[in-house]
Design a protein around this motif. Structure first.
Motif, PDB file in Angstrom:
ATOM      1  N   UNK A   1      16.113  19.106  64.010  1.00 14.97           N
ATOM      2  CA  UNK A   1      16.472  20.708  63.362  1.00 14.97           C
ATOM      3  C   UNK A   1      15.153  21.086  63.261  1.00 14.97           C
ATOM      4  N   UNK A   2      15.099  21.895  63.684  1.00 20.07           N
ATOM      5  CA  UNK A   2      13.929  22.641  63.609  1.00 20.07           C
ATOM      6  C   UNK A   2      14.027  24.143  63.337  1.00 20.07           C
ATOM      7  N   UNK A   3      15.239  24.120  62.500  1.00 14.49           N
ATOM      8  CA  UNK A   3      14.546  25.090  61.860  1.00 14.49           C
ATOM      9  C   UNK A   3      14.363  24.673  59.827  1.00 14.49           C
ATOM     10  N   UNK A   4      14.337  25.816  59.851  1.00 14.65           N
ATOM     11  CA  UNK A   4      13.724  25.323  58.149  1.00 14.65           C
ATOM     12  C   UNK A   4      15.056  26.478  57.025  1.00 14.65           C
TER      13      UNK A   4
ATOM     14  N   UNK B   1      14.903  30.651  60.205  1.00 10.36           N
ATOM     15  CA  UNK B   1      14.061  30.334  61.410  1.00 10.36           C
ATOM     16  C   UNK B   1      13.353  29.390  61.590  1.00 10.36           C
ATOM     17  N   UNK B   2      12.940  29.506  63.700  1.00  8.74           N
ATOM     18  CA  UNK B   2      12.470  28.247  63.212  1.00  8.74           C
ATOM     19  C   UNK B   2      10.856  27.516  63.115  1.00  8.74           C
ATOM     20  N   UNK B   3      11.240  26.444  62.289  1.00  4.73           N
ATOM     21  CA  UNK B   3       9.805  26.264  61.804  1.00  4.73           C
ATOM     22  C   UNK B   3       8.905  25.353  62.636  1.00  4.73           C
ATOM     23  N   UNK B   4      10.014  23.708  63.018  1.00  2.00           N
ATOM     24  CA  UNK B   4       8.692  22.681  63.843  1.00  2.00           C
ATOM     25  C   UNK B   4       9.804  21.292  62.843  1.00  2.00           C
ATOM     26  N   UNK B   5       8.621  20.542  63.205  1.00  2.00           N
ATOM     27  CA  UNK B   5       8.831  19.124  62.146  1.00  2.00           C
ATOM     28  C   UNK B   5       8.787  18.440  61.348  1.00  2.00           C
ATOM     29  N   UNK B   6      10.169  18.320  60.707  1.00  2.00           N
ATOM     30  CA  UNK B   6       9.680  17.635  59.494  1.00  2.00           C
ATOM     31  C   UNK B   6       9.476  16.033  59.791  1.00  2.00           C
ATOM     32  N   UNK B   7       8.786  15.993  58.544  1.00  2.37           N
ATOM     33  CA  UNK B   7       7.495  14.565  58.278  1.00  2.37           C
ATOM     34  C   UNK B   7       7.544  14.043  57.131  1.00  2.37           C
ATOM     35  N   UNK B   8       7.598  12.363  56.827  1.00  2.65           N
ATOM     36  CA  UNK B   8       7.317  12.360  55.569  1.00  2.65           C
ATOM     37  C   UNK B   8       7.030  10.503  56.134  1.00  2.65           C
TER      38      UNK B   8
END
Length: 510
Positions: A285-288, A85-92
């Motif tokens: 890609x907002x999915x996880x 499903x949709x998780x949201x923004x990735x980050x690093x």
């Protein structure tokens, strides 16, 4: 030891005798897992090579794709990254440098909080620290409209105390006996421990965050009182929601550095720092994704049934997530490797899952269960719900397995007691009726599928590595992980070969 024996004396001997244990296969699993273990090699790839594995980050995807490819090399089938499903923004984090420059120069131990921004501009940020002394909402007035572009920190009453107890420890016999003697009790929802990084009430912290997000300081210095001796507990500081506004740069300092800055300012010293913090967000890609693979079943009647095993692949970002939870994933991957190396032909299908989004709320496993088995809010069972025999989870650090939390499922006690018997000499013999919380077996238990977490020695999990900058490969204990992989492989094999599925508790209500 006497109390331990008494706790189990009510188990009918006939029940023990009826449970089949293939001691020849158990012996082969022990030998393969001891003499030819790959568990530390797997852990190396998941940690040192992949790096931090925050959900939806490049590091997570590196580890996930490596694991998928490794499953294929092992000979597993249907290896895939399955979106849940949709998780949201990735980050690093991309770059982090923070140092005190006045009254003298001193580099500071600082780690950006997840989903927070970077310092503004391309040049080094420099300036005097503004110490906010906030005890209630009436204290906000002196700072309103005056913090934009500033470097800020919040006053804390915390003082450090000497560490008189060892960081690491194993379960004592008396502790295990107490767990074994526990009586059944009503099941309650387990609350995950949150590393807030704050010493103020939650509602007050929410209002402080609102103030800072509105004022837009250039950098926020944070502090978590749980850490000492250079250990920094770090979690999130912003939101991964796709439409969430980016919050200011926010770094977690070591307790020693933070309290030194506060003392200097409190005693009238002008304290200046310089900082360059850069972070990146990923929105394409907002999915996880979860990583899945299988050893197919061979029994004409039972091959459509499934035994599941897993751990969460995601981690926090201050280190490489070794004990939380590359350790559990490496054990599970090693367990299926052992079974493939022995050319096991299981009656039921064996499915391994490496979850994402666990640290944010068991999202990967909860949504997998919701997509395949049932939504706990409705408890309308899907066809796949009846095919699952059990799910086994590992997510309490690098310690060896000492037994199993039965999760209030009294019917499995004689079964698991028989299965643990070959490993009593390896330190695994405790069954407790108690629940344990905060990890992915709860997603299965919530819809009536037998889900179990193994009891593990705590080592230094809660004191030193859990969600900290110390959670690195060097804190893994090879012999413990080998032992765990052998026991997991045995439990999965026994479940796959058993004539009947694992007994279930009463179906939960919506």
């Amino acid at each position: 030891m006497r109390k331990f024996l008494i706790a189990f004396c009510f188990i009918p001997l006939a029940s023990l005798a009826q449970e089949k244990v293939d001691l020849d296969m158990i012996g082969k699993i022990k030998k393969e897992g001891t003499d030819n273990s790959h568990v530390m090699e797997i852990a190396f790839h998941l940690t040192d090579v992949s790096g931090p594995r925050l959900t939806a980050s490049p590091g997570f995807m590196r580890a996930a794709n490596w694991a998928k490819d490794e499953f294929t090399k092992m000979g597993l089938v249907n290896a895939q990254l399955e979106p849940w499903g949709e998780f949201g923004k990735g980050w690093q984090q991309e770059h982090c440098y923070v140092a005190m420059t006045a009254p003298y120069y001193q580099p500071l131990l600082a780690i950006p909080r997840a989903w927070t921004g970077g310092t503004p501009g391309k040049k080094m940020l420099s300036g005097e620290i503004v110490l906010l002394k906030i005890k209630d909402t009436l204290d906000f007035a002196p700072y309103t409209g005056k913090l934009k572009g500033k470097i800020v920190m919040i006053w804390t009453p915390t003082t450090l105390k000497p560490s008189f107890e060892a960081d690491a420890g194993r379960f004592t016999d008396s502790a295990l006996e107490k767990m074994a003697a526990a009586e059944p009790k009503p099941q309650v929802e387990s609350r995950r421990r949150q590393q807030t990084g704050n010493w103020v009430p939650v509602e007050m912290q929410r209002r402080i965050n609102q103030l800072l997000n509105k004022e837009k300081p250039a950098l926020i210095l944070s502090f978590n009182p749980n850490g000492n001796d250079g250990t920094v507990f770090v979690g999130g500081g912003g939101s991964y929601a796709k439409d969430a506004e980016e919050v200011p740069a926010n770094v977690m300092l070591s307790s020693d550095d933070y309290l030194r800055l506060q003392r200097l300012i409190g005693n009238g010293q002008k304290v200046e720092i310089e900082a360059d913090v850069k972070t990146s967000f990923y929105k394409d890609d907002l999915k996880a994704y979860n990583v899945l693979a299988e050893i197919p079943g061979t029994d004409p009647t039972l091959k459509s049934e499934v035994v599941m095993m897993g751990g969460h692949l995601d981690s926090w970002h201050a280190a490489t997530g070794a004990t939380d939870n590359a350790a559990g994933c490496a054990v599970m991957m090693e367990a299926v490797r052992i079974l493939k190396a022995l050319n096991v032909q299981p009656r039921r299908t064996i499915r391994i899952a490496l979850w994402s989004g666990e640290e944010e709320g068991l999202f990967g496993s909860r949504n997998y269960v919701k997509n395949h088995f049932a939504d706990p809010a409705k408890m309308e069972l899907m066809p796949e719900h009846s095919t699952i025999s059990a799910y086994y989870n590992l997510d309490n650090g690098s310690g060896k397995i000492r037994g199993v939390y039965l999760q209030q499922n009294q019917q499995v006690r004689p079964i698991f007691n028989s299965w643990l018997a070959p490993f009593n000499d390896m330190g695994a013999k405790t069954l407790t009726i108690d629940n344990t919380g905060g990890t992915d077996h709860l997603s299965f238990d919530a819809v009536g599928i037998p889900g179990f977490q193994f009891i593990q020695d705590k080592l230094e999990y809660d004191t030193r590595t859990h969600h900290t900058n110390m959670d690195t490969y060097d804190h893994l204990v090879a012999d413990d992980l080998k032992q765990a992989a052998i026991i997991v492989a045995s439990f999965v094999y026994n479940t796959a070969q058993r004539d009947a599925k694992i007994p279930r508790k009463e179906l939960p209500k919506p």
